[in-house]
Design a protein around this motif. Structure first.
Motif, PDB file in Angstrom:
ATOM      1  N   ARG A 293       0.835  -1.213   0.000  1.00 39.73           N
ATOM      2  CA  ARG A 293       0.000   0.000   0.000  1.00 39.73           C
ATOM      3  C   ARG A 293       0.867   1.260   0.000  1.00 39.73           C
ATOM      4  NH1 ARG A 293      -2.945   0.456   5.762  1.00 39.73           N
ATOM      5  NH2 ARG A 293      -3.185   2.583   5.038  1.00 39.73           N
ATOM      6  N   ASN A 294       2.181   1.087  -0.152  1.00 37.12           N
ATOM      7  CA  ASN A 294       3.127   2.188  -0.135  1.00 37.12           C
ATOM      8  C   ASN A 294       3.492   2.560  -1.572  1.00 37.12           C
ATOM      9  OD1 ASN A 294       5.743   3.550  -0.110  1.00 37.12           O
ATOM     10  ND2 ASN A 294       5.794   3.085   2.070  1.00 37.12           N
ATOM     11  N   LYS A 295       3.210   3.791  -1.960  1.00 35.43           N
ATOM     12  CA  LYS A 295       3.441   4.228  -3.341  1.00 35.43           C
ATOM     13  C   LYS A 295       4.918   4.176  -3.713  1.00 35.43           C
ATOM     14  CE  LYS A 295      -0.594   7.276  -3.706  1.00 35.43           C
ATOM     15  NZ  LYS A 295      -1.054   8.673  -3.928  1.00 35.43           N
ATOM     16  N   GLU A 296       5.803   4.520  -2.769  1.00 36.88           N
ATOM     17  CA  GLU A 296       7.241   4.517  -3.062  1.00 36.88           C
ATOM     18  C   GLU A 296       7.728   3.109  -3.391  1.00 36.88           C
ATOM     19  OE1 GLU A 296       8.826   6.207   0.494  1.00 36.88           O
ATOM     20  OE2 GLU A 296       8.905   8.218  -0.346  1.00 36.88           O
ATOM     21  N   VAL A 297       7.268   2.126  -2.627  1.00 35.15           N
ATOM     22  CA  VAL A 297       7.688   0.749  -2.859  1.00 35.15           C
ATOM     23  C   VAL A 297       7.126   0.234  -4.184  1.00 35.15           C
ATOM     24  CG1 VAL A 297       7.519  -1.627  -2.017  1.00 35.15           C
ATOM     25  CG2 VAL A 297       7.980   0.225  -0.427  1.00 35.15           C
ATOM     26  N   LYS A 298       5.852   0.526  -4.454  1.00 34.18           N
ATOM     27  CA  LYS A 298       5.247   0.059  -5.708  1.00 34.18           C
ATOM     28  C   LYS A 298       5.926   0.691  -6.921  1.00 34.18           C
ATOM     29  CE  LYS A 298       0.948   0.903  -4.357  1.00 34.18           C
ATOM     30  NZ  LYS A 298      -0.535   0.956  -4.358  1.00 34.18           N
ATOM     31  N   GLU A 299       6.271   1.973  -6.808  1.00 34.11           N
ATOM     32  CA  GLU A 299       6.961   2.645  -7.909  1.00 34.11           C
ATOM     33  C   GLU A 299       8.363   2.069  -8.098  1.00 34.11           C
ATOM     34  OE1 GLU A 299       7.555   4.990 -11.104  1.00 34.11           O
ATOM     35  OE2 GLU A 299       5.674   4.746  -9.993  1.00 34.11           O
ATOM     36  N   ALA A 300       9.062   1.814  -6.987  1.00 33.65           N
ATOM     37  CA  ALA A 300      10.395   1.222  -7.060  1.00 33.65           C
ATOM     38  C   ALA A 300      10.342  -0.178  -7.654  1.00 33.65           C
ATOM     39  CB  ALA A 300      11.025   1.174  -5.673  1.00 33.65           C
ATOM     40  N   ALA A 301       9.321  -0.939  -7.290  1.00 34.08           N
ATOM     41  CA  ALA A 301       9.160  -2.303  -7.825  1.00 34.08           C
ATOM     42  C   ALA A 301       8.939  -2.266  -9.331  1.00 34.08           C
ATOM     43  CB  ALA A 301       8.003  -3.001  -7.131  1.00 34.08           C
ATOM     44  N   ARG A 302       8.137  -1.302  -9.792  1.00 37.36           N
ATOM     45  CA  ARG A 302       7.908  -1.166 -11.241  1.00 37.36           C
ATOM     46  C   ARG A 302       9.196  -0.817 -11.980  1.00 37.36           C
ATOM     47  NH1 ARG A 302       2.611   0.884  -9.885  1.00 37.36           N
ATOM     48  NH2 ARG A 302       3.468   2.973  -9.559  1.00 37.36           N
ATOM     49  N   LYS A 303      10.009   0.073 -11.388  1.00 39.75           N
ATOM     50  CA  LYS A 303      11.279   0.451 -12.019  1.00 39.75           C
ATOM     51  C   LYS A 303      12.242  -0.736 -12.094  1.00 39.75           C
ATOM     52  CE  LYS A 303      11.268   5.335 -10.631  1.00 39.75           C
ATOM     53  NZ  LYS A 303      11.936   6.339  -9.774  1.00 39.75           N
ATOM     54  N   VAL A 304      12.340  -1.476 -10.986  1.00 41.41           N
ATOM     55  CA  VAL A 304      13.238  -2.642 -10.958  1.00 41.41           C
ATOM     56  C   VAL A 304      12.776  -3.683 -11.963  1.00 41.41           C
ATOM     57  CG1 VAL A 304      14.032  -4.579  -9.542  1.00 41.41           C
ATOM     58  CG2 VAL A 304      13.974  -2.272  -8.570  1.00 41.41           C
ATOM     59  N   TRP A 305      11.474  -3.938 -12.025  1.00 41.44           N
ATOM     60  CA  TRP A 305      10.940  -4.912 -12.981  1.00 41.44           C
ATOM     61  C   TRP A 305      11.173  -4.449 -14.415  1.00 41.44           C
ATOM     62  CZ3 TRP A 305       9.736  -9.765 -13.131  1.00 41.44           C
ATOM     63  CH2 TRP A 305       8.944 -10.263 -14.177  1.00 41.44           C
ATOM     64  N   GLY A 306      11.032  -3.132 -14.649  1.00 44.06           N
ATOM     65  CA  GLY A 306      11.284  -2.588 -15.978  1.00 44.06           C
ATOM     66  C   GLY A 306      12.731  -2.764 -16.401  1.00 44.06           C
ATOM     67  N   ARG A 307      13.676  -2.555 -15.465  1.00 46.98           N
ATOM     68  CA  ARG A 307      15.085  -2.730 -15.786  1.00 46.98           C
ATOM     69  C   ARG A 307      15.386  -4.199 -16.101  1.00 46.98           C
ATOM     70  NH1 ARG A 307      16.292   0.912 -11.381  1.00 46.98           N
ATOM     71  NH2 ARG A 307      17.060  -0.829 -10.111  1.00 46.98           N
ATOM     72  N   ILE A 308      14.744  -5.107 -15.350  1.00 53.83           N
ATOM     73  CA  ILE A 308      14.962  -6.544 -15.599  1.00 53.83           C
ATOM     74  C   ILE A 308      14.447  -6.919 -16.978  1.00 53.83           C
ATOM     75  CG2 ILE A 308      14.279  -8.862 -14.886  1.00 53.83           C
ATOM     76  CD1 ILE A 308      14.188  -7.835 -11.998  1.00 53.83           C
ATOM     77  N   GLN A 309      13.281  -6.404 -17.352  1.00 49.23           N
ATOM     78  CA  GLN A 309      12.699  -6.709 -18.665  1.00 49.23           C
ATOM     79  C   GLN A 309      13.549  -6.137 -19.797  1.00 49.23           C
ATOM     80  OE1 GLN A 309      10.558  -9.176 -17.655  1.00 49.23           O
ATOM     81  NE2 GLN A 309       9.147  -8.455 -19.219  1.00 49.23           N
ATOM     82  N   THR A 310      14.096  -4.917 -19.559  1.00 46.96           N
ATOM     83  CA  THR A 310      14.907  -4.250 -20.586  1.00 46.96           C
ATOM     84  C   THR A 310      16.231  -4.990 -20.812  1.00 46.96           C
ATOM     85  OG1 THR A 310      13.956  -2.143 -19.910  1.00 46.96           O
ATOM     86  CG2 THR A 310      15.936  -2.067 -21.275  1.00 46.96           C
ATOM     87  N   SER A 311      16.796  -5.523 -19.731  1.00 46.62           N
ATOM     88  CA  SER A 311      18.099  -6.183 -19.829  1.00 46.62           C
ATOM     89  C   SER A 311      18.030  -7.539 -20.518  1.00 46.62           C
ATOM     90  CB  SER A 311      18.708  -6.346 -18.437  1.00 46.62           C
ATOM     91  OG  SER A 311      17.895  -7.189 -17.636  1.00 46.62           O
ATOM     92  N   ARG A 312      16.835  -8.080 -20.702  1.00 43.86           N
ATOM     93  CA  ARG A 312      16.712  -9.401 -21.353  1.00 43.86           C
ATOM     94  C   ARG A 312      16.936  -9.280 -22.866  1.00 43.86           C
ATOM     95  NH1 ARG A 312      11.517 -12.395 -18.454  1.00 43.86           N
ATOM     96  NH2 ARG A 312      12.549 -12.758 -16.457  1.00 43.86           N
TER      97      ARG A 312
END
Length: 312
Positions: A293-312
């Motif tokens: 329910r924390n916006k900072e954590v959800k936003e950080a999770a989206r960024k980390v997931w985006g970097r993982i997807q981009t690096s593939r």
């Protein structure tokens, strides 16, 4: 006085829920799912707080420690419990019992201290915002977290050694699904007064005292928050504090019920149910309550997931 016959114990039988076969069949898929959620949720929090630079703050440092602690805490009990739910052979070696007891006490004690430290961190952040970066320095964060882990370990080793050096006689059936120290002490045929005194002192130092400190911290936080003119800042502060208080009440409520109630020689199924509550349910809910329910954590999770997807 006639001496008590005691024999060297090589293993214990963990009775658990063996008297309730239907409950065992229900608990296995339920606890398996909760354990999986606990592992995934808390591992995700640790990964995100390490990989995203925006979360390199004291609040998320302590939250990462809590997540690691919850993984260790739950893993002390649940894997063996799941095996025993499907097996008729519910035994554990003497050394394995001592290790499980020590790790359970250590992680539980450390969580009590860590929740108190997190309350103090929120107090400084909300009530002393201008001095917060100086007061809660990087070095102090490591010192507070390290002290909590070390104190929890020292306390648990002392209590475990005293308890397991007692003579055991008669049956070796532990009326619990784990080597919980109160359940094991009921099998001792020697004088358990020293062990009971250590447990009582430890329970007082780690339960009512930290809980009173947490309540004081949040009383001061509430008083400060009510004076904040911005409605948005008030909502953010209330959201953070209510999440922490929900976890505190759930954890401390069940642990106080277990360790501060009057001693009984009879085993009750309610003891095991409450142990499941604070050993399985609370670690599973922590990632949900604190972070999803924390916006900072959800936003950080989206960024980390985006970097993982981009690096593939």
């Amino acid at each position: 006085m006639e001496p008590v016959n005691s024999t060297e114990v090589s293993e214990f039988f963990l009775k658990g829920f063996s008297g309730y076969p239907a409950l065992e069949h229900l608990l296995f898929p339920l606890c398996s799912a909760m354990y999986l959620v606990t592992l995934l949720g808390n591992t995700g929090i640790v990964a995100v707080s390490v990989l995203d630079a925006h979360l390199h703050t004291p609040m998320y440092f302590f939250l990462g420690n809590l997540s690691i602690l919850d993984i260790c805490y739950t893993s002390t009990f649940v894997p063996l419990m799941l095996v025993h739910l499907l097996s008729a052979q519910k035994t554990i070696s003497f050394l394995g019992c001592a290790l499980q007891m020590c790790l359970g006490l250590s992680t539980g004690s450390t969580e009590c201290l860590l929740l108190t430290i997190m309350a103090y961190d929120r107090y400084l952040a909300i009530c002393r915002p201008l001095r917060y970066p100086v007061l809660m320095s990087h070095r102090l964060c490591w010192l507070l977290a390290g002290t909590a882990w070390v104190l929890g370990l020292c306390k648990s080793v002392t209590e475990t050694v005293i308890a397991m050096r007692l003579p055991f006689c008669g049956h070796r059936v532990v009326s619990h699904f784990a080597c919980e120290i109160l359940a094991v002490l009921k099998l001792a045929c020697g004088d358990t007064s020293i062990s009971e005194v250590f447990l009582l002192v430890g329970a007082i130092l780690l339960l009512p005292v930290p809980l009173a400190f947490i309540c004081l911290s949040y009383t001061l936080i509430l008083a400060t928050t009510l004076r904040v003119p911005s409605a948005a800042r008030r909502r953010k502060a209330f959201s953070t504090c209510s999440a922490h208080l929900a976890v505190v009440m759930l954890f401390y409520g069940t642990v106080i019920f277990m360790y501060m109630k009057p001693k009984s020689k009879e085993a009750h199924i309610s003891d095991e149910v409450f142990t499941v509550l604070y050993a399985v349910v609370t670690p599973m809910l922590n990632p949900v309550i604190y972070s999803l329910r924390n916006k900072e954590v959800k936003e950080a999770a989206r960024k980390v997931w985006g970097r993982i997807q981009t690096s593939r």
